[in-house]
Design a protein around this motif. Structure first.
Motif, PDB file in Angstrom:
ATOM      1  N   ALA A 189      41.636  51.292  19.490  1.00 34.88           N
ATOM      2  CA  ALA A 189      40.341  51.932  19.730  1.00 34.88           C
ATOM      3  C   ALA A 189      39.454  51.137  20.669  1.00 34.88           C
ATOM      4  N   ASP A 190      39.647  49.823  20.738  1.00 38.61           N
ATOM      5  CA  ASP A 190      38.778  48.990  21.578  1.00 38.61           C
ATOM      6  C   ASP A 190      39.371  48.713  22.955  1.00 38.61           C
ATOM      7  N   ASN A 191      40.439  49.409  23.324  1.00 38.81           N
ATOM      8  CA  ASN A 191      41.138  49.145  24.586  1.00 38.81           C
ATOM      9  C   ASN A 191      40.785  50.151  25.679  1.00 38.81           C
ATOM     10  N   TYR A 192      40.569  49.634  26.878  1.00 37.03           N
ATOM     11  CA  TYR A 192      40.476  50.470  28.078  1.00 37.03           C
ATOM     12  C   TYR A 192      41.848  50.512  28.744  1.00 37.03           C
ATOM     13  N   LEU A 193      42.288  51.699  29.129  1.00 40.58           N
ATOM     14  CA  LEU A 193      43.571  51.824  29.828  1.00 40.58           C
ATOM     15  C   LEU A 193      43.489  51.321  31.266  1.00 40.58           C
ATOM     16  N   GLY A 194      42.377  51.585  31.912  1.00 45.85           N
ATOM     17  CA  GLY A 194      42.269  51.280  33.333  1.00 45.85           C
ATOM     18  C   GLY A 194      42.726  52.463  34.160  1.00 45.85           C
TER      19      GLY A 194
ATOM     20  N   THR B 135      52.373  43.926  26.492  1.00 46.34           N
ATOM     21  CA  THR B 135      51.702  42.730  26.991  1.00 46.34           C
ATOM     22  C   THR B 135      52.547  41.503  26.664  1.00 46.34           C
ATOM     23  N   ASN B 136      52.364  40.470  27.454  1.00 45.08           N
ATOM     24  CA  ASN B 136      53.142  39.240  27.313  1.00 45.08           C
ATOM     25  C   ASN B 136      52.523  38.339  26.247  1.00 45.08           C
ATOM     26  N   ARG B 137      53.236  38.155  25.131  1.00 48.52           N
ATOM     27  CA  ARG B 137      52.737  37.356  24.016  1.00 48.52           C
ATOM     28  C   ARG B 137      52.477  35.901  24.388  1.00 48.52           C
ATOM     29  N   PHE B 138      53.120  35.417  25.428  1.00 51.76           N
ATOM     30  CA  PHE B 138      52.993  34.008  25.792  1.00 51.76           C
ATOM     31  C   PHE B 138      51.994  33.770  26.926  1.00 51.76           C
ATOM     32  N   ASP B 139      51.293  34.824  27.320  1.00 56.34           N
ATOM     33  CA  ASP B 139      50.265  34.683  28.349  1.00 56.34           C
ATOM     34  C   ASP B 139      48.934  34.406  27.665  1.00 56.34           C
ATOM     35  N   ALA B 140      48.552  33.142  27.602  1.00 54.48           N
ATOM     36  CA  ALA B 140      47.336  32.734  26.885  1.00 54.48           C
ATOM     37  C   ALA B 140      46.083  33.366  27.483  1.00 54.48           C
ATOM     38  N   ARG B 141      46.145  33.788  28.736  1.00 52.41           N
ATOM     39  CA  ARG B 141      44.968  34.408  29.365  1.00 52.41           C
ATOM     40  C   ARG B 141      44.604  35.731  28.708  1.00 52.41           C
ATOM     41  N   LEU B 142      45.555  36.334  27.994  1.00 54.67           N
ATOM     42  CA  LEU B 142      45.320  37.621  27.359  1.00 54.67           C
ATOM     43  C   LEU B 142      44.788  37.467  25.935  1.00 54.67           C
TER      44      LEU B 142
ATOM     45  N   GLY C 119      38.310  36.462  25.847  1.00 55.45           N
ATOM     46  CA  GLY C 119      37.386  37.232  26.668  1.00 55.45           C
ATOM     47  C   GLY C 119      37.708  38.704  26.754  1.00 55.45           C
ATOM     48  N   LEU C 120      37.729  39.220  27.980  1.00 50.03           N
ATOM     49  CA  LEU C 120      37.878  40.649  28.232  1.00 50.03           C
ATOM     50  C   LEU C 120      39.232  41.220  27.831  1.00 50.03           C
ATOM     51  N   TYR C 121      40.205  40.363  27.500  1.00 48.50           N
ATOM     52  CA  TYR C 121      41.566  40.827  27.244  1.00 48.50           C
ATOM     53  C   TYR C 121      42.005  40.610  25.803  1.00 48.50           C
ATOM     54  N   LYS C 122      41.219  39.873  25.018  1.00 46.22           N
ATOM     55  CA  LYS C 122      41.618  39.602  23.644  1.00 46.22           C
ATOM     56  C   LYS C 122      41.582  40.889  22.836  1.00 46.22           C
ATOM     57  N   GLY C 123      42.729  41.256  22.290  1.00 46.73           N
ATOM     58  CA  GLY C 123      42.833  42.511  21.570  1.00 46.73           C
ATOM     59  C   GLY C 123      43.695  43.529  22.285  1.00 46.73           C
ATOM     60  N   SER C 124      44.316  43.113  23.397  1.00 46.68           N
ATOM     61  CA  SER C 124      45.175  44.040  24.152  1.00 46.68           C
ATOM     62  C   SER C 124      46.640  43.955  23.746  1.00 46.68           C
ATOM     63  N   MET C 125      46.965  43.085  22.785  1.00 46.33           N
ATOM     64  CA  MET C 125      48.364  42.868  22.430  1.00 46.33           C
ATOM     65  C   MET C 125      49.004  44.055  21.718  1.00 46.33           C
ATOM     66  N   GLY C 126      48.190  44.998  21.272  1.00 44.26           N
ATOM     67  CA  GLY C 126      48.762  46.164  20.607  1.00 44.26           C
ATOM     68  C   GLY C 126      49.287  47.224  21.552  1.00 44.26           C
ATOM     69  N   ARG C 127      49.118  47.023  22.853  1.00 42.95           N
ATOM     70  CA  ARG C 127      49.548  48.028  23.838  1.00 42.95           C
ATOM     71  C   ARG C 127      51.067  47.982  23.971  1.00 42.95           C
ATOM     72  N   ILE C 128      51.732  48.986  23.445  1.00 42.38           N
ATOM     73  CA  ILE C 128      53.190  49.080  23.479  1.00 42.38           C
ATOM     74  C   ILE C 128      53.577  50.514  23.789  1.00 42.38           C
ATOM     75  N   ALA C 129      54.454  50.693  24.770  1.00 42.57           N
ATOM     76  CA  ALA C 129      54.905  52.028  25.146  1.00 42.57           C
ATOM     77  C   ALA C 129      56.432  52.052  25.220  1.00 42.57           C
TER      78      ALA C 129
ATOM     79  N   ASN D 266      49.207  43.669  35.446  1.00 40.78           N
ATOM     80  CA  ASN D 266      47.901  43.991  36.013  1.00 40.78           C
ATOM     81  C   ASN D 266      46.860  43.971  34.894  1.00 40.78           C
ATOM     82  N   ARG D 267      46.003  42.971  34.894  1.00 39.84           N
ATOM     83  CA  ARG D 267      45.042  42.825  33.799  1.00 39.84           C
ATOM     84  C   ARG D 267      43.923  43.869  33.855  1.00 39.84           C
ATOM     85  N   ASP D 268      43.837  44.622  34.946  1.00 45.66           N
ATOM     86  CA  ASP D 268      42.892  45.735  34.979  1.00 45.66           C
ATOM     87  C   ASP D 268      43.261  46.800  33.945  1.00 45.66           C
ATOM     88  N   TYR D 269      44.523  46.795  33.498  1.00 42.75           N
ATOM     89  CA  TYR D 269      44.984  47.740  32.491  1.00 42.75           C
ATOM     90  C   TYR D 269      44.760  47.230  31.069  1.00 42.75           C
ATOM     91  N   LEU D 270      44.243  46.028  30.914  1.00 43.66           N
ATOM     92  CA  LEU D 270      44.218  45.383  29.602  1.00 43.66           C
ATOM     93  C   LEU D 270      42.823  44.945  29.164  1.00 43.66           C
TER      94      LEU D 270
END
Length: 262
Positions: A102-107, A128-135, A138-148, A192-196
């Protein structure tokens, strides 16, 4: 090819009010409205979610076109991540399903991005890459649930694991990815972090409606797996790598009453 975005909500309408209108505007191509759907499961949300989503005039064109679908799961007293997600995914009619918190923007353009991947690699799992600490900040924390992945593969894997090992905030999404790897699905990382991007909020809001005994312990678990320390993350991944490949074996997934408001 049809894509289904599956969103669950319990007490997070304030986030969905920010993300859903933008996600619809950014990812619905009105020249082919049957190519995408957004499913929102009201998992006994205690706020004004249902009233807003069924009456908001900005959402009306999407509701009327059948692009935005809302369903209710009454009688839920705690948010059970795996169960809620399985219920939402069970409502999907698309060839491919994508969990969308619910808190995610697709981009802008994310739907086209997914379609291009699945046209080339129908058995991919996009995440999303579990080992990418940048995610994990900030603006990306909480994007790990994106799975398709394809709806067929989702069901072959048994969906999200609803067992007791995934009580509270528990990494059911990483477990699904690990099981998909073991089933030889091709991983594709979203680079592409614009999607996350996400709506920023504190960790307490992540666990507020979940079933837990000790809030401090839940918050500590989130902190331990935030990507800043590889040891607990690696330990978690190794433990999941030896788990059963198919979840909920012999049991129905996402069971329970679901109703569609008129």
């Amino acid at each position: 090819m049809k894509l289904s975005y599956c969103t669950t909500c319990m007490g997070r309408a304030h986030h969905l009010k920010q993300t859903l209108p933008r996600n619809l505007a950014d990812n619905v191509d009105w020249s082919r409205p049957d190519a995408v759907e957004f499913i929102v499961l009201d998992y006994s949300s205690p706020d004004d979610l249902l009233e807003w989503i069924t009456t908001d005039p900005q959402l009306a064109p999407y509701r009327d076109a059948g692009i935005l679908r809302i369903a209710q799961a009454p009688g839920q007293d705690k948010f059970r991540h795996s169960h809620a997600k399985n219920m939402a995914h069970a409502l999907a009619t698309g060839d491919y399903v994508c969990n969308l918190d619910a808190d995610n923007y697709l981009g802008a353009g994310f739907t086209s991005y997914l379609r291009s991947i699945f046209l080339r690699r129908p058995n991919a799992i996009v995440a999303t890459n579990r080992f990418d600490a940048r995610l994990n900040a900030g603006l990306y924390k909480g994007s790990m649930g994106r799975i398709a992945l394809s709806r067929t593969n989702f069901h072959l894997l048994g969906g999200y694991d609803e067992s007791a090992r995934f009580k509270g905030w528990s990494g059911e999404d990483t477990d699904l990815i690990m099981r998909a790897f073991r089933a030889f699905l091709r991983p594709v990382w979203i680079r592409n972090r614009d999607y996350l991007r996400v709506v920023m909020h504190d960790d307490m809001e992540r666990v507020r409606n979940t079933d837990f005994v000790d809030a401090d312990a839940e918050l500590a678990r989130i902190a331990a797996l935030d990507g800043s320390n590889m040891r607990p993350l690696l330990r978690y991944v190794l433990n999941r790598a030896v788990a059963p490949r198919v979840a909920n074996r012999g049991a129905p997934i996402g069971s329970g009453a679901v109703r569609f408001p008129s």
